[in-house]
Design a protein around this motif. Structure first.
Motif, PDB file in Angstrom:
ATOM      1  N   ILE A  71       0.864  -1.181   0.000  1.00 16.35           N
ATOM      2  CA  ILE A  71       0.000   0.000   0.000  1.00 16.35           C
ATOM      3  C   ILE A  71       0.899   1.229   0.000  1.00 16.35           C
ATOM      4  CG2 ILE A  71      -1.682   1.307   1.353  1.00 16.35           C
ATOM      5  CD1 ILE A  71      -2.549  -1.425   2.574  1.00 16.35           C
ATOM      6  N   ALA A  72       0.553   2.238  -0.808  1.00 17.66           N
ATOM      7  CA  ALA A  72       1.413   3.418  -0.868  1.00 17.66           C
ATOM      8  C   ALA A  72       0.637   4.678  -1.216  1.00 17.66           C
ATOM      9  CB  ALA A  72       2.512   3.215  -1.901  1.00 17.66           C
ATOM     10  N   SER A  73       1.162   5.768  -0.687  1.00 16.78           N
ATOM     11  CA  SER A  73       0.703   7.101  -1.067  1.00 16.78           C
ATOM     12  C   SER A  73       1.956   7.939  -1.277  1.00 16.78           C
ATOM     13  CB  SER A  73      -0.141   7.734   0.038  1.00 16.78           C
ATOM     14  OG  SER A  73      -0.311   9.126  -0.216  1.00 16.78           O
ATOM     15  N   ILE A  74       1.977   8.682  -2.339  1.00  9.80           N
ATOM     16  CA  ILE A  74       3.114   9.552  -2.612  1.00  9.80           C
ATOM     17  C   ILE A  74       3.285  10.593  -1.497  1.00  9.80           C
ATOM     18  CG2 ILE A  74       1.864  11.255  -4.006  1.00  9.80           C
ATOM     19  CD1 ILE A  74       5.307   9.876  -4.872  1.00  9.80           C
ATOM     20  N   LEU A  75       2.224  10.808  -0.715  1.00 12.67           N
ATOM     21  CA  LEU A  75       2.263  11.798   0.365  1.00 12.67           C
ATOM     22  C   LEU A  75       2.768  11.216   1.681  1.00 12.67           C
ATOM     23  CD1 LEU A  75      -1.163  13.535  -0.323  1.00 12.67           C
ATOM     24  CD2 LEU A  75       1.111  14.214  -1.117  1.00 12.67           C
ATOM     25  N   ASP A  76       3.021   9.919   1.724  1.00 12.75           N
ATOM     26  CA  ASP A  76       3.445   9.252   2.959  1.00 12.75           C
ATOM     27  C   ASP A  76       4.875   8.743   2.792  1.00 12.75           C
ATOM     28  OD1 ASP A  76       3.924   7.233   4.961  1.00 12.75           O
ATOM     29  OD2 ASP A  76       1.759   7.134   5.310  1.00 12.75           O
ATOM     30  N   ASP A  77       5.826   9.446   3.396  1.00 15.80           N
ATOM     31  CA  ASP A  77       7.233   9.093   3.243  1.00 15.80           C
ATOM     32  C   ASP A  77       7.543   7.688   3.754  1.00 15.80           C
ATOM     33  OD1 ASP A  77       7.782  11.566   2.106  1.00 15.80           O
ATOM     34  OD2 ASP A  77       8.414  12.469   3.999  1.00 15.80           O
ATOM     35  N   LYS A  78       6.906   7.282   4.837  1.00 16.68           N
ATOM     36  CA  LYS A  78       7.153   5.949   5.389  1.00 16.68           C
ATOM     37  C   LYS A  78       6.679   4.862   4.416  1.00 16.68           C
ATOM     38  CE  LYS A  78       6.325   3.028   9.391  1.00 16.68           C
ATOM     39  NZ  LYS A  78       5.617   2.855  10.651  1.00 16.68           N
ATOM     40  N   GLN A  79       5.498   5.029   3.863  1.00 14.29           N
ATOM     41  CA  GLN A  79       4.991   4.056   2.888  1.00 14.29           C
ATOM     42  C   GLN A  79       5.881   4.014   1.649  1.00 14.29           C
ATOM     43  OE1 GLN A  79       0.903   5.082   2.066  1.00 14.29           O
ATOM     44  NE2 GLN A  79       0.134   3.960   3.841  1.00 14.29           N
ATOM     45  N   MET A  80       6.338   5.156   1.195  1.00 22.00           N
ATOM     46  CA  MET A  80       7.189   5.191   0.002  1.00 22.00           C
ATOM     47  C   MET A  80       8.543   4.522   0.275  1.00 22.00           C
ATOM     48  SD  MET A  80       5.271   6.281  -2.300  1.00 22.00           S
ATOM     49  CE  MET A  80       6.464   6.333  -3.608  1.00 22.00           C
ATOM     50  N   ALA A  81       9.076   4.704   1.469  1.00 26.73           N
ATOM     51  CA  ALA A  81      10.343   4.052   1.824  1.00 26.73           C
ATOM     52  C   ALA A  81      10.163   2.540   1.876  1.00 26.73           C
ATOM     53  CB  ALA A  81      10.853   4.583   3.160  1.00 26.73           C
ATOM     54  N   THR A  82       9.056   2.098   2.469  1.00 24.14           N
ATOM     55  CA  THR A  82       8.762   0.663   2.526  1.00 24.14           C
ATOM     56  C   THR A  82       8.615   0.089   1.122  1.00 24.14           C
ATOM     57  OG1 THR A  82       7.669   0.912   4.672  1.00 24.14           O
ATOM     58  CG2 THR A  82       7.122  -1.061   3.404  1.00 24.14           C
ATOM     59  N   LEU A  83       7.897   0.799   0.270  1.00 25.98           N
ATOM     60  CA  LEU A  83       7.713   0.362  -1.111  1.00 25.98           C
ATOM     61  C   LEU A  83       9.058   0.263  -1.836  1.00 25.98           C
ATOM     62  CD1 LEU A  83       5.969  -0.339  -3.562  1.00 25.98           C
ATOM     63  CD2 LEU A  83       5.679   2.131  -3.943  1.00 25.98           C
ATOM     64  N   ALA A  84       9.885   1.260  -1.681  1.00 22.81           N
ATOM     65  CA  ALA A  84      11.196   1.262  -2.338  1.00 22.81           C
ATOM     66  C   ALA A  84      12.043   0.079  -1.867  1.00 22.81           C
ATOM     67  CB  ALA A  84      11.923   2.579  -2.075  1.00 22.81           C
ATOM     68  N   GLU A  85      12.008  -0.196  -0.573  1.00 26.59           N
ATOM     69  CA  GLU A  85      12.756  -1.332  -0.031  1.00 26.59           C
ATOM     70  C   GLU A  85      12.247  -2.647  -0.584  1.00 26.59           C
ATOM     71  OE1 GLU A  85      12.602  -1.128   4.248  1.00 26.59           O
ATOM     72  OE2 GLU A  85      13.525   0.866   4.263  1.00 26.59           O
ATOM     73  N   ARG A  86      10.922  -2.802  -0.646  1.00 27.84           N
ATOM     74  CA  ARG A  86      10.345  -4.048  -1.180  1.00 27.84           C
ATOM     75  C   ARG A  86      10.717  -4.253  -2.634  1.00 27.84           C
ATOM     76  NH1 ARG A  86       5.557  -6.457   0.789  1.00 27.84           N
ATOM     77  NH2 ARG A  86       6.088  -8.064  -0.713  1.00 27.84           N
ATOM     78  N   ILE A  87      10.623  -3.204  -3.441  1.00 27.86           N
ATOM     79  CA  ILE A  87      10.943  -3.318  -4.869  1.00 27.86           C
ATOM     80  C   ILE A  87      12.431  -3.634  -5.035  1.00 27.86           C
ATOM     81  CG2 ILE A  87      11.121  -2.057  -7.043  1.00 27.86           C
ATOM     82  CD1 ILE A  87       8.531  -0.565  -6.160  1.00 27.86           C
ATOM     83  N   GLN A  88      13.277  -2.964  -4.287  1.00 25.81           N
ATOM     84  CA  GLN A  88      14.703  -3.234  -4.373  1.00 25.81           C
ATOM     85  C   GLN A  88      15.002  -4.681  -3.992  1.00 25.81           C
ATOM     86  OE1 GLN A  88      17.144  -0.720  -1.892  1.00 25.81           O
ATOM     87  NE2 GLN A  88      19.000  -1.296  -2.950  1.00 25.81           N
ATOM     88  N   SER A  89      14.374  -5.160  -2.947  1.00 22.39           N
ATOM     89  CA  SER A  89      14.561  -6.542  -2.511  1.00 22.39           C
ATOM     90  C   SER A  89      14.114  -7.535  -3.584  1.00 22.39           C
ATOM     91  CB  SER A  89      13.779  -6.773  -1.212  1.00 22.39           C
ATOM     92  OG  SER A  89      13.796  -8.125  -0.858  1.00 22.39           O
ATOM     93  N   LEU A  90      12.978  -7.266  -4.197  1.00 31.20           N
ATOM     94  CA  LEU A  90      12.466  -8.145  -5.238  1.00 31.20           C
ATOM     95  C   LEU A  90      13.373  -8.163  -6.462  1.00 31.20           C
ATOM     96  CD1 LEU A  90       8.708  -7.201  -4.975  1.00 31.20           C
ATOM     97  CD2 LEU A  90       9.695  -9.422  -4.417  1.00 31.20           C
ATOM     98  N   CYS A  91      13.953  -7.043  -6.796  1.00 29.26           N
ATOM     99  CA  CYS A  91      14.830  -6.967  -7.971  1.00 29.26           C
ATOM    100  C   CYS A  91      16.168  -7.645  -7.732  1.00 29.26           C
ATOM    101  CB  CYS A  91      15.051  -5.497  -8.360  1.00 29.26           C
ATOM    102  SG  CYS A  91      13.587  -4.742  -9.090  1.00 29.26           S
ATOM    103  N   GLN A  92      16.557  -7.779  -6.479  1.00 20.87           N
ATOM    104  CA  GLN A  92      17.830  -8.426  -6.161  1.00 20.87           C
ATOM    105  C   GLN A  92      17.703  -9.940  -6.060  1.00 20.87           C
ATOM    106  OE1 GLN A  92      19.070  -6.364  -2.641  1.00 20.87           O
ATOM    107  NE2 GLN A  92      19.847  -4.617  -3.798  1.00 20.87           N
ATOM    108  N   SER A  93      16.471 -10.435  -5.898  1.00 23.46           N
ATOM    109  CA  SER A  93      16.313 -11.884  -5.760  1.00 23.46           C
ATOM    110  C   SER A  93      16.287 -12.594  -7.081  1.00 23.46           C
ATOM    111  CB  SER A  93      15.083 -12.263  -4.987  1.00 23.46           C
ATOM    112  OG  SER A  93      14.100 -11.338  -4.875  1.00 23.46           O
TER     113      SER A  93
END
Length: 93
Positions: A71-93
């Protein structure tokens, strides 16, 4: 070369299942091999719906459709950081 397909579905959408299935159908029509790629669903605009509605739709995507997501909102820095971490993790696997 694509490692993962990222689908963005607005939480404002009444029927997230229909939106998800539309995306999958468009991929199938373009190139059925795309349906074999890992996918990740980003439920966007969480700032425009209640937390309960966002959680319900996220649970539906995961449990009923079997898709990973966040779940993400461009207005929520915490959600965006979590999203970025998840995507980065998925791309590394």
């Amino acid at each position: 070369r694509t490692r993962i397909l990222l689908h963005c579905i607005s939480l404002e959408t009444e029927d997230v299942e229909a939106a998800y299935r539309t995306i999958r159908e468009e991929l199938r029509r373009f190139d059925p091999i795309l349906l074999e790629k890992p996918e990740f669903v980003v439920l966007t605009k969480s700032d425009l719906v209640s937390e309960a509605e966002a959680t319900e739709k996220h649970t539906f995507i995961r449990q009923t459709l079997g898709a990973e997501g966040e779940i993400a909102s461009i207005l929520d820095d915490k959600q965006m950081a979590t999203l970025a971490e998840r995507i980065q993790s998925l791309c590394q696997s």
